[in-house]
Design a protein around this motif. Structure first.
Motif, PDB file in Angstrom:
ATOM      1  N   TYR B  36      33.803  34.376  36.287  1.00 18.97           N
ATOM      2  CA  TYR B  36      34.145  34.459  37.716  1.00 18.97           C
ATOM      3  C   TYR B  36      35.633  34.189  37.920  1.00 18.97           C
ATOM      4  O   TYR B  36      36.282  34.794  38.765  1.00 18.97           O
ATOM      5  CB  TYR B  36      33.385  33.382  38.505  1.00 18.97           C
ATOM      6  N   LEU B  37      36.127  33.230  37.129  1.00 18.17           N
ATOM      7  CA  LEU B  37      37.508  32.800  37.292  1.00 18.17           C
ATOM      8  C   LEU B  37      38.477  33.938  36.964  1.00 18.17           C
ATOM      9  O   LEU B  37      39.541  34.058  37.586  1.00 18.17           O
ATOM     10  CB  LEU B  37      37.776  31.598  36.371  1.00 18.17           C
ATOM     11  N   MET B  38      38.111  34.790  35.995  1.00 14.20           N
ATOM     12  CA  MET B  38      38.956  35.946  35.695  1.00 14.20           C
ATOM     13  C   MET B  38      38.996  36.888  36.895  1.00 14.20           C
ATOM     14  O   MET B  38      40.073  37.266  37.367  1.00 14.20           O
ATOM     15  CB  MET B  38      38.463  36.724  34.471  1.00 14.20           C
ATOM     16  N   ASN B  39      37.825  37.241  37.426  1.00  7.23           N
ATOM     17  CA  ASN B  39      37.773  38.182  38.545  1.00  7.23           C
ATOM     18  C   ASN B  39      38.432  37.606  39.798  1.00  7.23           C
ATOM     19  O   ASN B  39      39.136  38.321  40.513  1.00  7.23           O
ATOM     20  CB  ASN B  39      36.324  38.580  38.852  1.00  7.23           C
ATOM     21  N   ALA B  40      38.226  36.295  40.036  1.00  9.23           N
ATOM     22  CA  ALA B  40      38.815  35.656  41.217  1.00  9.23           C
ATOM     23  C   ALA B  40      40.340  35.600  41.077  1.00  9.23           C
ATOM     24  O   ALA B  40      41.076  35.882  42.031  1.00  9.23           O
ATOM     25  CB  ALA B  40      38.241  34.254  41.380  1.00  9.23           C
ATOM     26  N   SER B  41      40.791  35.268  39.878  1.00  8.84           N
ATOM     27  CA  SER B  41      42.217  35.157  39.627  1.00  8.84           C
ATOM     28  C   SER B  41      42.896  36.540  39.701  1.00  8.84           C
ATOM     29  O   SER B  41      44.005  36.672  40.236  1.00  8.84           O
ATOM     30  CB  SER B  41      42.393  34.507  38.258  1.00  8.84           C
ATOM     31  N   LEU B  42      42.215  37.576  39.195  1.00  4.95           N
ATOM     32  CA  LEU B  42      42.749  38.940  39.306  1.00  4.95           C
ATOM     33  C   LEU B  42      42.828  39.365  40.773  1.00  4.95           C
ATOM     34  O   LEU B  42      43.805  39.981  41.198  1.00  4.95           O
ATOM     35  CB  LEU B  42      41.880  39.930  38.516  1.00  4.95           C
ATOM     36  N   THR B  43      41.795  39.004  41.548  1.00  2.00           N
ATOM     37  CA  THR B  43      41.787  39.355  42.975  1.00  2.00           C
ATOM     38  C   THR B  43      42.941  38.665  43.704  1.00  2.00           C
ATOM     39  O   THR B  43      43.653  39.293  44.503  1.00  2.00           O
ATOM     40  CB  THR B  43      40.433  38.959  43.611  1.00  2.00           C
ATOM     41  N   LEU B  44      43.137  37.382  43.393  1.00  2.53           N
ATOM     42  CA  LEU B  44      44.245  36.631  43.999  1.00  2.53           C
ATOM     43  C   LEU B  44      45.593  37.253  43.605  1.00  2.53           C
ATOM     44  O   LEU B  44      46.446  37.514  44.467  1.00  2.53           O
ATOM     45  CB  LEU B  44      44.189  35.164  43.535  1.00  2.53           C
ATOM     46  N   GLY B  45      45.764  37.516  42.306  1.00  5.37           N
ATOM     47  CA  GLY B  45      47.023  38.105  41.823  1.00  5.37           C
ATOM     48  C   GLY B  45      47.295  39.454  42.467  1.00  5.37           C
ATOM     49  O   GLY B  45      48.425  39.761  42.864  1.00  5.37           O
ATOM     50  N   MET B  46      46.238  40.269  42.585  1.00  3.16           N
ATOM     51  CA  MET B  46      46.398  41.594  43.188  1.00  3.16           C
ATOM     52  C   MET B  46      46.704  41.508  44.685  1.00  3.16           C
ATOM     53  O   MET B  46      47.396  42.367  45.227  1.00  3.16           O
ATOM     54  CB  MET B  46      45.144  42.438  42.942  1.00  3.16           C
TER      55      MET B  46
END
Lengths: 93, 93
Positions: B36-46
């Motif tokens: 989840y942390l990967m997807n959440a972090s990618l969403t935040l970065g994007m």
């Protein structure tokens, strides 16, 4: 507003997004549900970003994409390794 | 050499990298190993890339990051949904 700082932070956050995935895989010894095609495609895309960064002499783009490629290559190696050690019982495509 | 085309292609390839992961999850009904942390972090970065793209009025950066955020949000919803339907037997962190 310094937009470059936003871009810089965006690059750092997206690049290091793969660290929790590596950590989760390392901890659980499972990356079955991860798609090789996602990691391969991200590596290919980032190699193009790297070429773009080199052409623009942009150190942030260069560094972020080298790190991102490394993380994705590590994930593919881990997935391959865990798939092999888990044997044939585990479907690993 | 048109470097902009390289950058444009890089954006397309990295953004659509998440499509095979969505497809694999949809097919197998499992996203246990995804972080989840990967997807959440990618969403935040994007989302930060999106702000950066808006500030630069760069349509490619804007479009690529809206699509990338959507793909990562879809993956988190799928993971949550499959985790719930699989019940407590499946460790889903």
């Amino acid at each position: 507003m310094n937009w470059e700082i936003i871009g810089f932070t965006a690059g750092i956050v997206t690049t290091f997004s793969f660290v929790p995935q590596i950590w989760k895989g390392y901890r659980t010894k499972h990356l079955r549900d991860l798609s090789y095609l996602m990691n391969a495609s991200l590596t290919l895309g980032m190699s193009l970003w790297l070429v773009y960064g080199i052409s623009k002499k942009d150190v942030v783009i260069i560094a972020a994409n080298i790190a991102g490629m490394a993380f994705n290559i590590i994930l593919m190696i881990m997935k391959y390794h865990y798939g092999k050690t888990a044997g044939k019982a585990e479907k690993n495509n």
